[in-house]
Motif scaffolding. Structure first.
Motif, PDB file in Angstrom:
ATOM      1  N   LEU A  63      42.142  31.886  55.740  1.00 15.01           N
ATOM      2  CA  LEU A  63      42.131  32.239  54.317  1.00 15.01           C
ATOM      3  C   LEU A  63      40.755  31.981  53.708  1.00 15.01           C
ATOM      4  CD1 LEU A  63      43.647  33.074  51.730  1.00 15.01           C
ATOM      5  CD2 LEU A  63      44.309  30.667  51.448  1.00 15.01           C
ATOM      6  N   LEU A  64      40.153  30.858  54.075  1.00 15.07           N
ATOM      7  CA  LEU A  64      38.806  30.544  53.575  1.00 15.07           C
ATOM      8  C   LEU A  64      37.804  31.594  54.030  1.00 15.07           C
ATOM      9  CD1 LEU A  64      36.858  28.615  52.146  1.00 15.07           C
ATOM     10  CD2 LEU A  64      36.652  27.353  54.298  1.00 15.07           C
ATOM     11  N   VAL A  65      37.888  31.993  55.299  1.00 17.01           N
ATOM     12  CA  VAL A  65      36.961  32.992  55.841  1.00 17.01           C
ATOM     13  C   VAL A  65      37.169  34.343  55.155  1.00 17.01           C
ATOM     14  CG1 VAL A  65      36.330  34.298  57.908  1.00 17.01           C
ATOM     15  CG2 VAL A  65      36.691  31.831  58.054  1.00 17.01           C
ATOM     16  N   VAL A  66      38.411  34.721  54.896  1.00 17.04           N
ATOM     17  CA  VAL A  66      38.692  35.985  54.196  1.00 17.04           C
ATOM     18  C   VAL A  66      38.029  35.995  52.822  1.00 17.04           C
ATOM     19  CG1 VAL A  66      40.517  37.319  53.072  1.00 17.04           C
ATOM     20  CG2 VAL A  66      40.831  36.537  55.418  1.00 17.04           C
ATOM     21  N   LEU A  67      38.150  34.889  52.087  1.00 16.96           N
ATOM     22  CA  LEU A  67      37.562  34.811  50.749  1.00 16.96           C
ATOM     23  C   LEU A  67      36.036  34.842  50.820  1.00 16.96           C
ATOM     24  CD1 LEU A  67      39.903  32.114  49.148  1.00 16.96           C
ATOM     25  CD2 LEU A  67      39.891  34.580  48.708  1.00 16.96           C
ATOM     26  N   VAL A  68      35.466  34.098  51.780  1.00 21.30           N
ATOM     27  CA  VAL A  68      34.005  34.079  51.930  1.00 21.30           C
ATOM     28  C   VAL A  68      33.492  35.466  52.312  1.00 21.30           C
ATOM     29  CG1 VAL A  68      32.113  33.200  53.360  1.00 21.30           C
ATOM     30  CG2 VAL A  68      33.818  31.619  52.462  1.00 21.30           C
ATOM     31  N   MET A  69      34.188  36.142  53.223  1.00 21.19           N
ATOM     32  CA  MET A  69      33.767  37.483  53.627  1.00 21.19           C
ATOM     33  C   MET A  69      33.891  38.478  52.481  1.00 21.19           C
ATOM     34  SD  MET A  69      32.448  37.817  56.602  1.00 21.19           S
ATOM     35  CE  MET A  69      32.610  39.577  56.840  1.00 21.19           C
ATOM     36  N   ARG A  70      34.888  38.287  51.632  1.00 16.57           N
ATOM     37  CA  ARG A  70      35.022  39.175  50.471  1.00 16.57           C
ATOM     38  C   ARG A  70      33.825  39.004  49.533  1.00 16.57           C
ATOM     39  NH1 ARG A  70      38.250  43.691  49.770  1.00 16.57           N
ATOM     40  NH2 ARG A  70      37.924  44.327  47.614  1.00 16.57           N
ATOM     41  N   MET A  71      33.433  37.758  49.312  1.00 11.45           N
ATOM     42  CA  MET A  71      32.275  37.486  48.463  1.00 11.45           C
ATOM     43  C   MET A  71      30.999  38.038  49.089  1.00 11.45           C
ATOM     44  SD  MET A  71      32.988  33.677  46.936  1.00 11.45           S
ATOM     45  CE  MET A  71      33.782  32.948  48.355  1.00 11.45           C
ATOM     46  N   LEU A  72      30.839  37.809  50.385  1.00  9.85           N
ATOM     47  CA  LEU A  72      29.658  38.322  51.082  1.00  9.85           C
ATOM     48  C   LEU A  72      29.657  39.842  51.075  1.00  9.85           C
ATOM     49  CD1 LEU A  72      27.127  37.816  52.745  1.00  9.85           C
ATOM     50  CD2 LEU A  72      28.560  37.548  54.775  1.00  9.85           C
ATOM     51  N   GLY A  73      30.839  40.435  51.215  1.00 15.14           N
ATOM     52  CA  GLY A  73      30.948  41.892  51.193  1.00 15.14           C
ATOM     53  C   GLY A  73      30.508  42.484  49.865  1.00 15.14           C
ATOM     54  N   LEU A 405      39.774  38.472  41.646  1.00  9.09           N
ATOM     55  CA  LEU A 405      39.979  37.463  40.595  1.00  9.09           C
ATOM     56  C   LEU A 405      38.709  36.669  40.304  1.00  9.09           C
ATOM     57  CD1 LEU A 405      43.504  36.079  41.599  1.00  9.09           C
ATOM     58  CD2 LEU A 405      42.958  37.758  39.822  1.00  9.09           C
ATOM     59  N   PHE A 406      37.584  37.363  40.251  1.00  8.73           N
ATOM     60  CA  PHE A 406      36.324  36.681  39.946  1.00  8.73           C
ATOM     61  C   PHE A 406      36.328  36.216  38.487  1.00  8.73           C
ATOM     62  CE2 PHE A 406      31.955  36.612  38.394  1.00  8.73           C
ATOM     63  CZ  PHE A 406      31.326  35.861  39.373  1.00  8.73           C
ATOM     64  N   PRO A 407      35.860  35.001  38.160  1.00 10.56           N
ATOM     65  CA  PRO A 407      35.203  34.027  39.052  1.00 10.56           C
ATOM     66  C   PRO A 407      36.142  32.956  39.581  1.00 10.56           C
ATOM     67  CG  PRO A 407      34.875  33.374  36.789  1.00 10.56           C
ATOM     68  CD  PRO A 407      35.717  34.620  36.733  1.00 10.56           C
ATOM     69  N   TYR A 408      37.452  33.078  39.280  1.00  5.89           N
ATOM     70  CA  TYR A 408      38.385  31.981  39.571  1.00  5.89           C
ATOM     71  C   TYR A 408      38.511  31.695  41.063  1.00  5.89           C
ATOM     72  CZ  TYR A 408      39.401  33.349  34.800  1.00  5.89           C
ATOM     73  OH  TYR A 408      39.263  33.695  33.472  1.00  5.89           O
ATOM     74  N   LEU A 409      38.716  32.752  41.872  1.00  8.22           N
ATOM     75  CA  LEU A 409      38.842  32.527  43.314  1.00  8.22           C
ATOM     76  C   LEU A 409      37.530  32.044  43.925  1.00  8.22           C
ATOM     77  CD1 LEU A 409      41.110  35.238  45.003  1.00  8.22           C
ATOM     78  CD2 LEU A 409      41.424  32.769  44.901  1.00  8.22           C
ATOM     79  N   THR A 410      36.414  32.464  43.358  1.00 13.38           N
ATOM     80  CA  THR A 410      35.120  31.990  43.852  1.00 13.38           C
ATOM     81  C   THR A 410      35.002  30.483  43.641  1.00 13.38           C
ATOM     82  OG1 THR A 410      34.046  34.114  43.406  1.00 13.38           O
ATOM     83  CG2 THR A 410      32.613  32.195  43.598  1.00 13.38           C
ATOM     84  N   VAL A 411      35.387  30.018  42.452  1.00 10.27           N
ATOM     85  CA  VAL A 411      35.327  28.583  42.154  1.00 10.27           C
ATOM     86  C   VAL A 411      36.286  27.806  43.054  1.00 10.27           C
ATOM     87  CG1 VAL A 411      35.763  26.831  40.388  1.00 10.27           C
ATOM     88  CG2 VAL A 411      34.589  28.949  39.776  1.00 10.27           C
ATOM     89  N   VAL A 412      37.496  28.338  43.246  1.00 11.37           N
ATOM     90  CA  VAL A 412      38.470  27.679  44.130  1.00 11.37           C
ATOM     91  C   VAL A 412      37.916  27.566  45.543  1.00 11.37           C
ATOM     92  CG1 VAL A 412      40.721  27.977  45.254  1.00 11.37           C
ATOM     93  CG2 VAL A 412      40.496  28.343  42.788  1.00 11.37           C
ATOM     94  N   THR A 413      37.234  28.604  46.012  1.00 14.65           N
ATOM     95  CA  THR A 413      36.640  28.590  47.351  1.00 14.65           C
ATOM     96  C   THR A 413      35.546  27.525  47.452  1.00 14.65           C
ATOM     97  OG1 THR A 413      37.071  30.959  47.571  1.00 14.65           O
ATOM     98  CG2 THR A 413      35.512  29.987  49.124  1.00 14.65           C
TER      99      THR A 413
END
Length: 468
Positions: A63-73, A405-413
């Motif tokens: 789940l962490l990698v999915v969120l990080v890859m979404r941000m990087l994408g 859900l920016f910026p909320y999911l980014t902060v959670v990550t």
């Protein structure tokens, strides 16, 4: 380097690198980027630690990698660059951040070279015979040559390595599901009762699940390579977008699917020969050891191939930003950054030699200096996307891939990554890795701040001279 024609990147459009990676190369690199040798040989340690509840460990890490890859994408589709997250850190957080992330990432992949070369040599020695150091040298030189010939050559090798890994995992899951359903005659294992036997789904408590998370976290390193490789294709944004959008099913199938088969069919405390080999032997598949040796050899060769590629591209990008010696910007006529490839190979091969010559404890310390780099990189990606994402939205821009859900999911990550680093600091098995990694990061940060101040001084001097 006879026959090579240097191309000055500063004098050529774009970054001077080749664009010969094909769509199928990018697709396969992205699909199999999450399948490292760690999945085949390291999963047994995580399973022994957490029991069947290791599925939660893999789910949380995935789940962490999915969120990080979404941000990087989001950042990579808006501005594809072979320096990827190092460049984005530079733009978002300052030159010191791009400098630090770039050099830490380069150091991580350079140290992967001796680990994978030694693993490949051990398997080849067992299969064929001969001295391990000769095999380590041969494998390293062969894959260095493939990286020097052209980026298309790297892509072709990685395509076939990746295809073998994908076929192997899919076949393993297929055989495992057949065994679970009880349709394989003479199989010693069937059903899913080992998910709660012999002593429950979470036999060692939730603390062990977190310990398993710390082990599994580093199996995913390499997922981000596609954003670096795509910059050398004809349509980077399309390749990155496709890779990011498919990361959920890739992690679900290759990690959660295959690990589910393992813990469903085998008691978590009886994986004596590695998790996959133990399952195949229990099912009664002939030649299980040879099959897994060849699959692991392929995975190791793939990882070594990618290590050389990724390290050289990050070094090239650092040179482009004048954060590394300018010689590494030299590009051959075929689009390969040959100085960066050779420099990464030489440092990596010195580490290979060190693996055989240095006492094991000293080499262990060397490896530990990059033990937490994956999390440092993920933290830099999330922090950069938080800054650049706000800028983009303030300017009314929208990337082809947008963070949810920016910026909320980014902060959670970001909070989640920091929490994992804190847990590592209190885990006796991880303290050396986090301590030495933090030390190496501090040294590079200080160097980055010095470089940033020096360049700021030069820029101020140039402005003053222009006014005079």
């Amino acid at each position: 380097m006879s026959g090579q024609v240097d191309a000055d990147p500063a004098a050529t459009p774009g970054n001077g690198l080749g664009t010969s990676l094909k769509s199928r190369h990018i697709t396969m690199i992205s699909i199999a980027g999450v399948i490292g040798a760690g999945l085949f040989v390291g999963s047994a340690n995580a399973i022994a630690e957490a029991g069947p509840a290791v599925l939660i460990s893999y789910f949380l890490a995935g789940l962490l990698v999915v969120l990080v890859m979404r941000m990087l994408g989001e950042m990579a589709t808006a501005n594809p660059d072979t320096g990827s997250f190092s460049v984005y850190s530079d733009r978002a957080l300052g030159r010191w951040a791009g400098f630090t992330v770039g050099w830490l990432y380069w150091w991580f992949w350079v140290l992967v070279i001796p680990v994978e070369a030694t693993a490949a040599a051990a398997i080849l020695t067992d299969l064929v015979g001969g001295a391990q150091w000769i095999w380590a040298l041969a494998v390293t030189l062969l894959l260095t040559i493939t990286n020097l010939v052209s980026v298309g050559n790297y892509g072709e090798f990685e395509f076939w390595f990746a295809l073998i890994k994908v076929v192997a995992i899919v076949a393993f899951i297929g055989v495992g599901v057949a065994a679970i359903l009880g349709v394989i005659p003479d199989s010693q294992v069937s059903g899913i009762h080992h998910l709660w036997e012999p002593d429950g789904f979470m036999p060692n408590g939730f603390g062990a699940v977190i310990a398993g998370l710390l082990i599994t976290m580093f199996s995913f390193m390499g997922t981000e390579i596609v954003t670096i490789a795509a910059a050398e294709s004809k349509n980077p944004a399309k390749g990155i977008g496709r890779a990011v959008n498919s990361v959920i099913w890739r992690i679900s199938l290759f990690y959660l699917g295959s690990i589910f088969v393992v813990v469903a069919l085998m008691p978590y405390d009886q994986l004596t020969d590695g998790s996959y080999q133990s399952v195949l032997q229990a099912i009664g598949i002939p030649g299980s050891k040879l099959i897994m040796d060849l699959v692991i050899l392929t995975a190791v060769a793939s990882c070594l191939n990618s290590a050389l590629y990724t390290a050289s591209r990050m070094l090239f990008s650092l040179g482009e930003r004048r954060d590394a010696p300018q010689a590494v910007r030299r590009v051959a006529g075929n689009g390969a950054p040959w100085v960066a490839v050779l420099a990464s190979m030489v440092v990596g091969f010195l580490a290979v030699a060190g693996n055989y010559l240095l006492p094991e404890k000293i080499f262990g310390y060397l490896l530990a200096t990059s033990g937490a780099v994956a999390l440092f990189v993920y933290l830099a990606i999330a922090s950069s996307q938080f800054v650049l994402g706000r800028r983009m939205r303030a300017d009314g821009e929208r990337a082809p891939v947008a963070m949810w859900l920016f910026p909320y999911l980014t902060v959670v990550t970001i909070v989640g990554i920091v929490a994992i680093l804190v847990l590592m600091a209190f885990d006796p098995d991880q303290q050396q890795a986090i301590g030495l990694s933090a030390l190496s990061a501090v040294v590079i940060i200080v160097a980055g701040l010095v470089v940033q101040r020096r360049h700021a001084g030069h820029a101020a001097g140039d402005r003053y001279a222009s006014r005079s």
